[in-house]
Design a protein around this motif. Structure first.
Motif, mmCIF file in Angstrom:
data_model
loop_
_atom_site.group_PDB
_atom_site.id
_atom_site.type_symbol
_atom_site.label_atom_id
_atom_site.label_comp_id
_atom_site.label_asym_id
_atom_site.label_seq_id
_atom_site.Cartn_x
_atom_site.Cartn_y
_atom_site.Cartn_z
ATOM 1 N N CYS A 1 9.972 -12.957 0.455
ATOM 2 C CA CYS A 1 8.591 -13.625 0.731
ATOM 3 C C CYS A 1 8.119 -13.740 -0.924
ATOM 4 C CB CYS A 1 7.553 -12.790 2.031
ATOM 5 S SG CYS A 1 6.770 -13.364 2.310
ATOM 6 N N ILE A 2 7.749 -14.839 -0.767
ATOM 7 C CA ILE A 2 6.709 -15.512 -1.802
ATOM 8 C C ILE A 2 5.006 -15.957 -1.055
ATOM 9 C CG2 ILE A 2 6.129 -17.285 -3.805
ATOM 10 C CD1 ILE A 2 9.087 -17.952 -3.616
ATOM 11 N N ILE A 3 4.093 -15.259 -1.362
ATOM 12 C CA ILE A 3 2.793 -15.442 -0.799
ATOM 13 C C ILE A 3 1.988 -16.723 -1.870
ATOM 14 C CG2 ILE A 3 0.641 -13.927 -0.322
ATOM 15 C CD1 ILE A 3 2.629 -11.692 0.442
ATOM 16 N N ILE A 4 1.264 -17.644 -1.973
ATOM 17 C CA ILE A 4 0.652 -18.160 -2.264
ATOM 18 C C ILE A 4 -0.549 -18.394 -2.051
ATOM 19 C CG2 ILE A 4 -0.360 -20.169 -3.417
ATOM 20 C CD1 ILE A 4 3.688 -19.599 -2.119
ATOM 21 N N SER A 5 -1.614 -17.559 -2.553
ATOM 22 C CA SER A 5 -3.026 -16.908 -2.381
ATOM 23 C C SER A 5 -3.787 -17.718 -2.729
ATOM 24 C CB SER A 5 -3.600 -15.512 -1.915
ATOM 25 O OG SER A 5 -4.336 -14.801 -1.573
ATOM 26 N N THR A 6 -5.075 -18.031 -2.172
ATOM 27 C CA THR A 6 -6.231 -19.059 -3.087
ATOM 28 C C THR A 6 -7.540 -17.862 -2.937
ATOM 29 O OG1 THR A 6 -6.905 -20.430 -1.272
ATOM 30 C CG2 THR A 6 -4.829 -21.316 -3.185
ATOM 31 N N SER A 7 -7.814 -17.831 -1.636
ATOM 32 C CA SER A 7 -8.380 -16.987 -0.942
ATOM 33 C C SER A 7 -8.747 -15.451 -0.239
ATOM 34 C CB SER A 7 -8.620 -17.523 0.246
ATOM 35 O OG SER A 7 -7.859 -16.980 1.514
ATOM 36 N N GLN A 8 -7.223 -14.655 -1.099
ATOM 37 C CA GLN A 8 -7.318 -13.547 -0.371
ATOM 38 C C GLN A 8 -6.801 -12.667 -1.842
ATOM 39 O OE1 GLN A 8 -6.990 -11.677 3.767
ATOM 40 N NE2 GLN A 8 -5.344 -13.963 3.364
ATOM 41 N N HIS A 9 -7.348 -11.893 -2.166
ATOM 42 C CA HIS A 9 -6.960 -10.664 -3.377
ATOM 43 C C HIS A 9 -5.977 -10.095 -2.879
ATOM 44 C CE1 HIS A 9 -10.128 -12.287 -6.046
ATOM 45 N NE2 HIS A 9 -11.081 -11.960 -5.300
ATOM 46 N N TRP B 1 -4.228 -7.825 0.115
ATOM 47 C CA TRP B 1 -2.962 -7.586 0.855
ATOM 48 C C TRP B 1 -2.233 -5.840 0.846
ATOM 49 C CZ3 TRP B 1 -0.408 -11.939 2.758
ATOM 50 C CH2 TRP B 1 -0.965 -13.269 3.805
ATOM 51 N N ASN B 2 -2.193 -5.373 -0.396
ATOM 52 C CA ASN B 2 -1.731 -4.228 -0.307
ATOM 53 C C ASN B 2 -2.005 -2.892 0.717
ATOM 54 O OD1 ASN B 2 0.239 -4.190 -2.445
ATOM 55 N ND2 ASN B 2 -1.590 -4.041 -4.296
ATOM 56 N N ALA B 3 -3.075 -3.268 0.937
ATOM 57 C CA ALA B 3 -4.324 -2.228 1.765
ATOM 58 C C ALA B 3 -3.894 -3.106 3.386
ATOM 59 C CB ALA B 3 -5.525 -2.368 1.410
ATOM 60 N N ILE B 4 -4.012 -3.782 3.731
ATOM 61 C CA ILE B 4 -2.919 -4.111 5.396
ATOM 62 C C ILE B 4 -2.085 -3.919 5.284
ATOM 63 C CG2 ILE B 4 -2.991 -5.557 6.650
ATOM 64 C CD1 ILE B 4 -5.577 -6.993 5.276
ATOM 65 N N ALA B 5 -0.744 -3.902 4.343
ATOM 66 C CA ALA B 5 0.508 -3.705 4.358
ATOM 67 C C ALA B 5 0.511 -1.747 4.259
ATOM 68 C CB ALA B 5 0.768 -4.270 2.809
ATOM 69 N N SER B 6 -0.119 -1.624 3.586
ATOM 70 C CA SER B 6 -0.044 0.028 3.547
ATOM 71 C C SER B 6 -0.646 0.255 5.196
ATOM 72 C CB SER B 6 -0.977 0.513 2.786
ATOM 73 O OG SER B 6 -1.483 1.690 3.025
ATOM 74 N N ARG B 7 -1.870 -0.055 5.692
ATOM 75 C CA ARG B 7 -2.449 -0.340 7.369
ATOM 76 C C ARG B 7 -1.400 0.022 8.115
ATOM 77 N NH1 ARG B 7 -7.240 -1.670 5.171
ATOM 78 N NH2 ARG B 7 -6.768 -3.301 6.783
ATOM 79 N N SER B 8 0.089 -1.204 7.492
ATOM 80 C CA SER B 8 1.164 -1.907 8.888
ATOM 81 C C SER B 8 1.997 -1.549 8.372
ATOM 82 C CB SER B 8 0.737 -2.962 8.470
ATOM 83 O OG SER B 8 0.139 -4.232 8.600
ATOM 84 N N MET C 1 3.901 -2.323 0.295
ATOM 85 C CA MET C 1 3.789 -3.631 -0.662
ATOM 86 C C MET C 1 3.524 -3.885 -2.178
ATOM 87 S SD MET C 1 1.083 -7.149 -0.094
ATOM 88 C CE MET C 1 1.336 -8.552 -1.193
ATOM 89 N N THR C 2 3.583 -2.704 -2.832
ATOM 90 C CA THR C 2 3.455 -2.614 -4.175
ATOM 91 C C THR C 2 5.145 -2.653 -4.796
ATOM 92 O OG1 THR C 2 1.506 -1.959 -4.352
ATOM 93 C CG2 THR C 2 2.706 -1.011 -5.962
ATOM 94 N N GLN C 3 5.409 -1.506 -3.322
ATOM 95 C CA GLN C 3 7.546 -1.516 -3.929
ATOM 96 C C GLN C 3 7.738 -2.629 -3.617
ATOM 97 O OE1 GLN C 3 9.304 1.240 -0.812
ATOM 98 N NE2 GLN C 3 10.075 2.280 -2.584
ATOM 99 N N LYS C 4 7.604 -3.163 -2.969
ATOM 100 C CA LYS C 4 8.147 -4.713 -2.567
ATOM 101 C C LYS C 4 8.112 -5.500 -4.081
ATOM 102 C CE LYS C 4 10.239 -3.877 1.648
ATOM 103 N NZ LYS C 4 11.634 -3.692 1.756
ATOM 104 N N LEU C 5 7.030 -5.455 -4.297
ATOM 105 C CA LEU C 5 6.890 -6.444 -5.158
ATOM 106 C C LEU C 5 7.368 -6.167 -6.706
ATOM 107 C CD1 LEU C 5 2.299 -6.225 -4.842
ATOM 108 C CD2 LEU C 5 3.982 -8.735 -5.022
ATOM 109 N N GLU C 6 7.411 -4.022 -7.039
ATOM 110 C CA GLU C 6 8.163 -4.317 -7.910
ATOM 111 C C GLU C 6 9.773 -4.367 -8.070
ATOM 112 O OE1 GLU C 6 7.005 -0.105 -8.558
ATOM 113 O OE2 GLU C 6 4.993 -0.071 -9.314
ATOM 114 N N LEU D 1 3.951 -11.411 7.403
ATOM 115 C CA LEU D 1 4.786 -10.852 6.303
ATOM 116 C C LEU D 1 5.180 -8.788 6.910
ATOM 117 C CD1 LEU D 1 5.229 -10.475 3.771
ATOM 118 C CD2 LEU D 1 3.068 -9.639 3.377
ATOM 119 N N SER D 2 4.178 -8.125 7.743
ATOM 120 C CA SER D 2 4.669 -6.814 8.010
ATOM 121 C C SER D 2 5.679 -7.557 9.191
ATOM 122 C CB SER D 2 3.639 -6.233 8.900
ATOM 123 O OG SER D 2 3.989 -4.730 9.543
ATOM 124 N N GLU D 3 5.915 -7.723 9.784
ATOM 125 C CA GLU D 3 7.543 -8.624 10.640
ATOM 126 C C GLU D 3 8.170 -8.816 9.814
ATOM 127 O OE1 GLU D 3 4.436 -9.692 15.237
ATOM 128 O OE2 GLU D 3 5.475 -10.932 14.048
#
Length: 238
Positions: free
Chosen positions: A45-53, A57-64, A68-73, A33-35
């Motif tokens: 990008c569409i993310i379908i998640s059954t296992s990770q909240h 995703w937001n926290a890891i995106a921020s560290r990367s 991600m919040t801006q991209k979602l908006e 996702l980051s790359e």
């Protein structure tokens, strides 16, 4: 030594990532996702998640290094939290996977542009675990791949080298297959696991890269990213 799933994206078929309890492969999805976002500023990008909240995703995106919040908006990323959107997918309640498939199709149509969106599915094996038949999940897989040319699907394997019917079909449809494997020698503080890469049955043309199990790439998970290196070396390079 480097490893990039983003460079393996192809219209021939999805990237299938298989992993195990001792070597979860979710870090590859976050890296992908980051790359993708950094390399394709206008990409969707569409993310379908059954296992990770979403919070993870937001926290890891921020560290990367991206918001991600801006991209979602902005609508560049669509996040479908399956347990929240469809709380009970158990077949015992007469629920099929069709509502989820319709939700995914609607999301693809809403954000489809000049280039097809990237679809990340995390994680598929859970549907069989909650009681859906192999036939129903296989049909879902075929429909999912048919509606999105660029896809990456994570499939968790309960037993090493357990090749069930759904996984067989996934591999038949795949452009590439990434195996995330635990160390055969057991856990190590310096090495988190190994990655091998295989050309999928649906790949058109020569593969960009192949890494057989016999020369599997080792990796170590850090706080922000994974580092990759050849077996027996300490010179880990991103």
């Amino acid at each position: 030594m480097s490893f990039s799933a983003n460079q393996l994206l192809t219209h021939s078929g999805p990237i299938v990532i298989t992993d195990h309890l001792a070597s979860p492969g979710d870090f590859l999805l976050h890296q992908l996702l980051s790359e993708f976002i950094k390399g394709s500023p206008d990409g969707k990008c569409i993310i379908i998640s059954t296992s990770q909240h979403l919070a993870k995703w937001n926290a890891i995106a921020s560290r990367s290094g991206f918001n991600m919040t801006q991209k979602l908006e902005q609508g560049s990323i669509v996040f479908i939290d399956v347990p929240t959107r469809i709380p009970d997918l158990s077949p015992s309640e007469g629920v099929t996977l069709l509502p989820l498939l319709d939700m995914i199709r609607d999301s693809i149509e809403r954000i489809r542009g000049a280039t097809p969106p990237l679809l990340i599915f995390d994680e598929l094996a859970c549907f069989e675990w909650i009681g859906h038949s192999s036939l129903d999940v296989s049909r879902f897989v075929r429909a999912l791949v048919a509606c999105c040319a660029k896809a990456t699907v994570r499939y968790h394997i309960a037993t090493l080298d357990d090749l069930d019917n759904v996984l067989r079909i996934l591999l038949q449809l795949s452009g590439y297959h990434i195996e995330v494997l635990p160390l055969s020698s057991g856990k190590s503080g310096a090495v988190s696991g190994e990655i091998s890469l295989h050309a999928g049955a649906a790949l058109v043309g020569p593969p960009r890269r192949v890494i057989p199990r016999s020369r599997a790439l080792q990796y170590r998970l850090g706080e922000y990213h994974a580092t990759y290196f050849e077996r027996g070396t300490g010179n880990a390079v991103l």
